[in-house]
Write a protein that holds these residues in place. Structure first.
Motif, PDB file in Angstrom:
ATOM      1  N   TRP A 159       0.761  -1.051   0.023  1.00 10.44           N
ATOM      2  CA  TRP A 159       0.149  -0.036  -0.036  1.00 10.44           C
ATOM      3  C   TRP A 159       0.726   1.232  -0.003  1.00 10.44           C
ATOM      4  N   SER A 160       1.898   1.237   0.851  1.00  8.08           N
ATOM      5  CA  SER A 160       2.793   2.375   0.818  1.00  8.08           C
ATOM      6  C   SER A 160       3.418   2.669  -0.555  1.00  8.08           C
ATOM      7  N   SER A 161       4.238   1.612  -1.127  1.00  3.63           N
ATOM      8  CA  SER A 161       4.592   1.795  -2.415  1.00  3.63           C
ATOM      9  C   SER A 161       3.659   2.311  -3.333  1.00  3.63           C
ATOM     10  N   TYR A 162       2.471   1.713  -3.548  1.00  2.00           N
ATOM     11  CA  TYR A 162       1.475   1.885  -4.622  1.00  2.00           C
ATOM     12  C   TYR A 162       1.090   3.712  -4.452  1.00  2.00           C
ATOM     13  N   SER A 163       0.890   3.961  -2.972  1.00  2.00           N
ATOM     14  CA  SER A 163       0.515   5.353  -2.849  1.00  2.00           C
ATOM     15  C   SER A 163       1.746   6.276  -3.260  1.00  2.00           C
ATOM     16  N   VAL A 164       2.811   5.823  -2.932  1.00  2.00           N
ATOM     17  CA  VAL A 164       3.949   6.867  -3.402  1.00  2.00           C
ATOM     18  C   VAL A 164       4.190   6.985  -4.855  1.00  2.00           C
ATOM     19  N   LEU A 165       4.200   5.725  -5.528  1.00  2.00           N
ATOM     20  CA  LEU A 165       4.670   5.747  -6.870  1.00  2.00           C
ATOM     21  C   LEU A 165       3.351   6.254  -7.787  1.00  2.00           C
ATOM     22  N   SER A 166       2.217   6.620  -7.155  1.00  2.00           N
ATOM     23  CA  SER A 166       1.144   6.975  -7.734  1.00  2.00           C
ATOM     24  C   SER A 166       1.413   8.476  -8.203  1.00  2.00           C
ATOM     25  N   ARG A 167       2.299   9.070  -7.491  1.00  2.00           N
ATOM     26  CA  ARG A 167       3.102  10.453  -7.699  1.00  2.00           C
ATOM     27  C   ARG A 167       3.285  10.465  -9.099  1.00  2.00           C
ATOM     28  N   LEU A 168       4.071   9.524  -9.685  1.00  2.00           N
ATOM     29  CA  LEU A 168       4.703   9.261 -10.850  1.00  2.00           C
ATOM     30  C   LEU A 168       3.830   9.364 -11.953  1.00  2.00           C
ATOM     31  N   PHE A 169       2.459   9.252 -11.967  1.00  2.00           N
ATOM     32  CA  PHE A 169       1.665   9.085 -12.993  1.00  2.00           C
ATOM     33  C   PHE A 169       0.560  10.365 -12.892  1.00  2.00           C
ATOM     34  N   PRO A 170       1.060  11.728 -12.740  1.00  2.00           N
ATOM     35  CA  PRO A 170      -0.093  12.896 -12.375  1.00  2.00           C
ATOM     36  C   PRO A 170      -0.900  12.969 -13.325  1.00  2.00           C
ATOM     37  N   ASP A 171      -0.611  12.507 -14.902  1.00  2.00           N
ATOM     38  CA  ASP A 171      -1.132  12.808 -15.838  1.00  2.00           C
ATOM     39  C   ASP A 171      -2.457  11.775 -16.233  1.00  2.00           C
ATOM     40  N   VAL A 172      -2.624  10.856 -15.320  1.00  2.29           N
ATOM     41  CA  VAL A 172      -3.457   9.658 -15.433  1.00  2.29           C
ATOM     42  C   VAL A 172      -4.854  10.274 -14.651  1.00  2.29           C
ATOM     43  N   PRO A 173      -5.720  10.315 -15.185  1.00  3.90           N
ATOM     44  CA  PRO A 173      -7.072  10.941 -14.150  1.00  3.90           C
ATOM     45  C   PRO A 173      -7.658   9.868 -13.368  1.00  3.90           C
ATOM     46  N   THR A 174      -8.036  10.455 -12.408  1.00  5.73           N
ATOM     47  CA  THR A 174      -8.400   9.590 -11.012  1.00  5.73           C
ATOM     48  C   THR A 174      -9.740   8.545 -11.585  1.00  5.73           C
ATOM     49  N   GLY A 175     -10.464   9.107 -12.657  1.00  3.33           N
ATOM     50  CA  GLY A 175     -11.368   8.085 -13.267  1.00  3.33           C
ATOM     51  C   GLY A 175     -10.861   6.932 -13.642  1.00  3.33           C
ATOM     52  N   ALA A 176      -9.574   6.609 -13.806  1.00  5.09           N
ATOM     53  CA  ALA A 176      -8.933   5.483 -14.255  1.00  5.09           C
ATOM     54  C   ALA A 176      -8.868   4.381 -13.041  1.00  5.09           C
ATOM     55  N   VAL A 177      -9.098   5.149 -11.727  1.00  2.00           N
ATOM     56  CA  VAL A 177      -9.387   3.992 -10.830  1.00  2.00           C
ATOM     57  C   VAL A 177     -10.417   3.182 -10.772  1.00  2.00           C
ATOM     58  N   THR A 178     -11.532   3.441 -11.813  1.00  2.00           N
ATOM     59  CA  THR A 178     -12.754   2.587 -11.997  1.00  2.00           C
ATOM     60  C   THR A 178     -12.477   1.545 -12.486  1.00  2.00           C
ATOM     61  N   GLY A 179     -11.486   1.586 -13.523  1.00  2.76           N
ATOM     62  CA  GLY A 179     -11.148  -0.081 -14.286  1.00  2.76           C
ATOM     63  C   GLY A 179     -10.424  -0.719 -13.183  1.00  2.76           C
ATOM     64  N   ALA A 180      -9.484  -0.348 -12.404  1.00  5.31           N
ATOM     65  CA  ALA A 180      -8.826  -1.108 -11.251  1.00  5.31           C
ATOM     66  C   ALA A 180      -9.683  -1.505 -10.392  1.00  5.31           C
ATOM     67  N   CYS A 181     -10.912  -0.994  -9.956  1.00  2.00           N
ATOM     68  CA  CYS A 181     -11.851  -1.349  -9.002  1.00  2.00           C
ATOM     69  C   CYS A 181     -12.597  -2.649  -9.493  1.00  2.00           C
ATOM     70  N   LEU A 182     -12.958  -2.396 -10.878  1.00  2.00           N
ATOM     71  CA  LEU A 182     -13.676  -3.505 -11.673  1.00  2.00           C
ATOM     72  C   LEU A 182     -12.668  -4.747 -11.716  1.00  2.00           C
ATOM     73  N   ILE A 183     -11.447  -4.685 -11.959  1.00  2.00           N
ATOM     74  CA  ILE A 183     -10.568  -5.870 -12.185  1.00  2.00           C
ATOM     75  C   ILE A 183     -10.376  -6.235 -10.800  1.00  2.00           C
ATOM     76  N   THR A 184     -10.140  -5.488  -9.832  1.00  2.00           N
ATOM     77  CA  THR A 184     -10.130  -6.110  -8.369  1.00  2.00           C
ATOM     78  C   THR A 184     -11.153  -6.966  -7.927  1.00  2.00           C
ATOM     79  N   SER A 185     -12.253  -6.394  -8.402  1.00  2.00           N
ATOM     80  CA  SER A 185     -13.769  -7.106  -7.933  1.00  2.00           C
ATOM     81  C   SER A 185     -13.539  -8.443  -8.788  1.00  2.00           C
ATOM     82  N   VAL A 186     -13.119  -8.690 -10.182  1.00  2.00           N
ATOM     83  CA  VAL A 186     -12.923  -9.852 -10.565  1.00  2.00           C
ATOM     84  C   VAL A 186     -12.077 -10.705  -9.934  1.00  2.00           C
ATOM     85  N   LEU A 187     -10.772 -10.152  -9.888  1.00  2.00           N
ATOM     86  CA  LEU A 187      -9.662 -11.040  -9.058  1.00  2.00           C
ATOM     87  C   LEU A 187     -10.196 -11.562  -7.807  1.00  2.00           C
ATOM     88  N   SER A 188     -10.962 -10.666  -7.057  1.00  2.00           N
ATOM     89  CA  SER A 188     -11.284 -11.180  -5.663  1.00  2.00           C
ATOM     90  C   SER A 188     -12.588 -12.313  -5.729  1.00  2.00           C
TER      91      SER A 188
END
Length: 286
Positions: free
Chosen positions: A158-187
């Motif tokens: 979690w700490s690595s993910y949080s800090v490394l997110s700083r390296l992708f400032p141009d990726v809109p927060t809306g992109a978290v939507t896809g990660a949520c759906l993928i996380t749901s499928v993996l879960s």
């Protein structure tokens, strides 16, 4: 929002208000993850569609998407593994190294400065969380090494993910939507492999599931993305120790715990730590 995790998890029927594991008629953790991340992703799709911003979902890069999925799914998988292979008290204490690690790791980012008061503030926050958790009766034993290692892995993820997110400032927060759906499928895959399906038996249980998907396992990840990309990362790291404190206070308020001196001491230490870490921000100097 994260501080409501324990309260809403208790509503789903979990026998541990802190969200630590499942027993009896509790909704299993990976099933709960499937429901909550699925709900969060679906609602985000609806909101983005209404705003004409559906392109934000795919406006990412493979590296950024992999990082977010690793953060959301990897953290929860390791955390649940820790809770199944070590006592919840000790596992939670190790897990709550992540805010301190965020402060430490942030010093490796381009353009960021790690100052002594950032480290001191985060250390005080960890001390506050430690007092709160140890007061529940922590006793580390070698037989739970796998669980302890998984808890440390969760903190690192979690700490690595949080800090490394700083390296992708141009990726809109809306992109978290896809990660949520993928996380749901993996879960869902993990649930089908490792768990027995248990649906909430009451209306309160379903309200808890929906509340989790709306807030601590939903909107919280979107606003965290904004904070990590645009906010003062050291101050956010230190202030994150408010999560276990506020969670405990909420559980006490709703009858799941008692107000004791460790709670008071933890509140004071976390507040002091956050103020010290935010010294420059509060004084208007950088």
């Amino acid at each position: 929002m994260w501080s409501t995790l324990g309260l809403f998890t208790a509503m789903t029927g979990a026998d541990a208000p802190s969200g630590g594991g499942s027993a009896g008629q509790s909704v299993p953790p990976f099933q709960l993850n499937t429901l909550c991340f699925g709900l969060a992703g679906a609602l985000a799709l609806i909101i983005l569609a209404g705003q004409g911003r559906l392109r934000d979902v795919i406006a990412t890069t493979p590296k950024a998407l992999a990082l977010t999925v690793a953060g959301l799914f990897g953290y929860h998988a390791l955390y649940f593994t820790a809770l199944r292979n070590a006592p919840a008290v000790e596992a939670n204490l190790i897990n709550y190294l992540w805010p301190l690690l965020i402060v430490v790791f942030s010093g490796l980012l381009p353009g960021e400065r790690l100052r002594w008061f950032h480290g001191l503030g985060a250390a005080l926050g960890f001390a506050g969380a430690g007092i709160l958790i140890v007061a529940q009766g922590a006793s580390f034993e070698g037989g739970f090494a796998l669980g302890y290692a998984a808890a440390l892995g969760a903190a690192l993820f979690w700490s690595s993910y949080s800090v490394l997110s700083r390296l992708f400032p141009d990726v809109p927060t809306g992109a978290v939507t896809g990660a949520c759906l993928i996380t749901s499928v993996l879960s869902l895959g993990c649930h089908l492999l490792f768990e027995t399906t248990v649906w909430p038996a009451t209306l309160t249980g379903w309200v808890g599931v929906v509340a989790l998907g709306l807030f601590p396992v939903g909107a919280a990840f979107f606003v965290w993305d904004i904070g990590m990309k645009r906010g003062d990362i050291q101050v956010l790291g230190a202030a994150a120790y408010a999560t276990p404190i506020l969670s405990t206070l909420l559980l006490i308020a709703f009858g799941f715990g008692a107000f004791t001196w460790p709670v008071v001491a933890a509140c004071l230490l976390v507040t002091l730590g956050a103020v010290i870490a935010a010294k420059e921000m509060l004084l208007g100097r950088r």
